[in-house]
Write an enzyme that holds these catalytic residues in place. Sequence first.
Site, PDB file in Angstrom:
ATOM      1  N   GLY A  11      35.655  50.930  15.759  1.00 20.30           N
ATOM      2  CA  GLY A  11      36.918  50.447  15.961  1.00 20.30           C
ATOM      3  C   GLY A  11      37.359  49.043  15.872  1.00 20.30           C
ATOM      4  O   GLY A  11      36.382  48.367  15.744  1.00 20.30           O
ATOM      5  N   THR A  99      38.719  48.497  29.004  1.00 22.68           N
ATOM      6  CA  THR A  99      39.888  49.458  28.952  1.00 22.68           C
ATOM      7  C   THR A  99      40.879  49.157  29.946  1.00 22.68           C
ATOM      8  O   THR A  99      40.573  49.061  31.127  1.00 22.68           O
ATOM      9  CB  THR A  99      39.344  50.832  28.851  1.00 22.68           C
ATOM     10  OG1 THR A  99      38.305  51.096  28.046  1.00 22.68           O
ATOM     11  CG2 THR A  99      40.358  51.853  28.616  1.00 22.68           C
ATOM     12  N   THR A 100      42.154  49.247  29.571  1.00 22.28           N
ATOM     13  CA  THR A 100      43.245  49.207  30.554  1.00 22.28           C
ATOM     14  C   THR A 100      44.049  50.491  30.467  1.00 22.28           C
ATOM     15  O   THR A 100      43.477  51.522  29.629  1.00 22.28           O
ATOM     16  CB  THR A 100      44.386  47.964  29.934  1.00 22.28           C
ATOM     17  OG1 THR A 100      44.915  48.557  28.538  1.00 22.28           O
ATOM     18  CG2 THR A 100      43.612  46.874  29.849  1.00 22.28           C
ATOM     19  N   ASN A 124      41.365  42.025  31.713  1.00 21.39           N
ATOM     20  CA  ASN A 124      41.563  41.038  30.527  1.00 21.39           C
ATOM     21  C   ASN A 124      40.090  40.251  30.671  1.00 21.39           C
ATOM     22  O   ASN A 124      39.837  39.715  31.625  1.00 21.39           O
ATOM     23  CB  ASN A 124      42.621  40.119  30.549  1.00 21.39           C
ATOM     24  CG  ASN A 124      42.710  39.269  29.204  1.00 21.39           C
ATOM     25  OD1 ASN A 124      41.895  38.579  28.767  1.00 21.39           O
ATOM     26  ND2 ASN A 124      43.924  39.298  28.579  1.00 21.39           N
ATOM     27  N   MET A 125      39.325  39.925  29.688  1.00 19.52           N
ATOM     28  CA  MET A 125      38.095  39.428  29.868  1.00 19.52           C
ATOM     29  C   MET A 125      38.079  37.858  29.204  1.00 19.52           C
ATOM     30  O   MET A 125      37.073  37.128  29.227  1.00 19.52           O
ATOM     31  CB  MET A 125      36.799  40.217  29.153  1.00 19.52           C
ATOM     32  CG  MET A 125      36.827  41.563  29.870  1.00 19.52           C
ATOM     33  SD  MET A 125      35.335  42.219  29.567  1.00 19.52           S
ATOM     34  CE  MET A 125      35.359  43.753  30.588  1.00 19.52           C
ATOM     35  N   HIS A 155      52.842  42.833  22.772  1.00 19.06           N
ATOM     36  CA  HIS A 155      51.517  43.518  22.090  1.00 19.06           C
ATOM     37  C   HIS A 155      51.919  44.104  20.996  1.00 19.06           C
ATOM     38  O   HIS A 155      53.141  44.459  20.565  1.00 19.06           O
ATOM     39  CB  HIS A 155      50.724  44.453  23.186  1.00 19.06           C
ATOM     40  CG  HIS A 155      49.980  43.690  24.193  1.00 19.06           C
ATOM     41  ND1 HIS A 155      50.531  43.388  25.382  1.00 19.06           N
ATOM     42  CD2 HIS A 155      48.598  43.263  24.134  1.00 19.06           C
ATOM     43  CE1 HIS A 155      49.576  42.734  26.102  1.00 19.06           C
ATOM     44  NE2 HIS A 155      48.452  42.656  25.414  1.00 19.06           N
ATOM     45  N   LYS A 159      49.401  49.703  20.715  1.00 18.74           N
ATOM     46  CA  LYS A 159      48.925  49.708  21.854  1.00 18.74           C
ATOM     47  C   LYS A 159      49.520  51.031  22.651  1.00 18.74           C
ATOM     48  O   LYS A 159      50.958  51.183  22.987  1.00 18.74           O
ATOM     49  CB  LYS A 159      49.351  48.443  22.894  1.00 18.74           C
ATOM     50  CG  LYS A 159      48.732  48.385  24.312  1.00 18.74           C
ATOM     51  CD  LYS A 159      48.949  46.768  24.829  1.00 18.74           C
ATOM     52  CE  LYS A 159      48.361  46.821  26.010  1.00 18.74           C
ATOM     53  NZ  LYS A 159      46.990  47.039  26.214  1.00 18.74           N
ATOM     54  N   GLY A 165      47.749  46.019  31.261  1.00 17.51           N
ATOM     55  CA  GLY A 165      46.851  45.762  32.388  1.00 17.51           C
ATOM     56  C   GLY A 165      46.809  44.193  32.845  1.00 17.51           C
ATOM     57  O   GLY A 165      46.705  44.069  34.042  1.00 17.51           O
TER      58      GLY A 165
END
Length: 269
Positions: A11, A99-100, A124-125, A155, A159, A165
């Site tokens: 993905g 994952t949110t 969020n990273m 977004h 989404k 998130g």
Amino acid sequence: MTKVIIAGASGRMGQRVAHMVEAHPELEYAAAFEAAGNPAIGKDIGRIVFGEENGVIVGEGLESVIADGDVIIDFTFHTATMEFARIAAKHGKAMVIGTTGLSVDELAELKDLSASFPCVQAPNMSVCVNVLFKLAKKTAAILGDDYDIEILEAHHNKKKDAPSGTALKLAEMAAEGVGRNLAEVGVYERNGIIGERDPKEIGIQTLRAADIVGEHTIYFAGAGERLEISHRAHSRDHFAKGAATAAAWLVGRENGIYDMFDVLGLQDL
């Protein structure tokens, strides 16, 4: 080298994570998997992602590859994420969750499961977004109740969850800053004759359009002035890079749930 297993490997996010894992000096791309029926199963993920074989064959489901890695990186869908977390807990494998859309019940289950494995779970990273979270809380605390707090997020049209998130975490941090409970003051839709705005409420509004990667703005609006703090993502690479950083940091930690504040050393700021 820490061996990484990538969920949803073919993905969009899985492919970006692959590039960041390959670029990280402490990580090795060791295994990949997809859900049953995915056409990538049985193929060399290197050919799909990098244009040349790397010897990693896409497995069907996490159980088929769980023995091949130390840490799972997951940016899939909340129900799938929980399935993977149960498997990770059973095998004592570390897991990074980007994952949110996880529900309250799912988050509670994840907390229980984390007694059996170490896990980084964050909406969020991105380094900059996590700085934004801290700014939201500190700014809210400084400005106080004289300023209305509103959040706008945008977004792409694919989404699945709304609000994002990241927007929810922004709202939670701002609410903490002014001593409010987001569950009591969060407003997610305005339509019709709604009356005057409650000064305690925190509005969270959503846009979905085309290929917007991700944009978040928090507004602090007072009489005659307003402060806007924004983050705009230009690609998914900053999410993927953060996940790779988290994976390298996580392996060997005690069981339990961590977030990106832990990974980035921001807890005490």
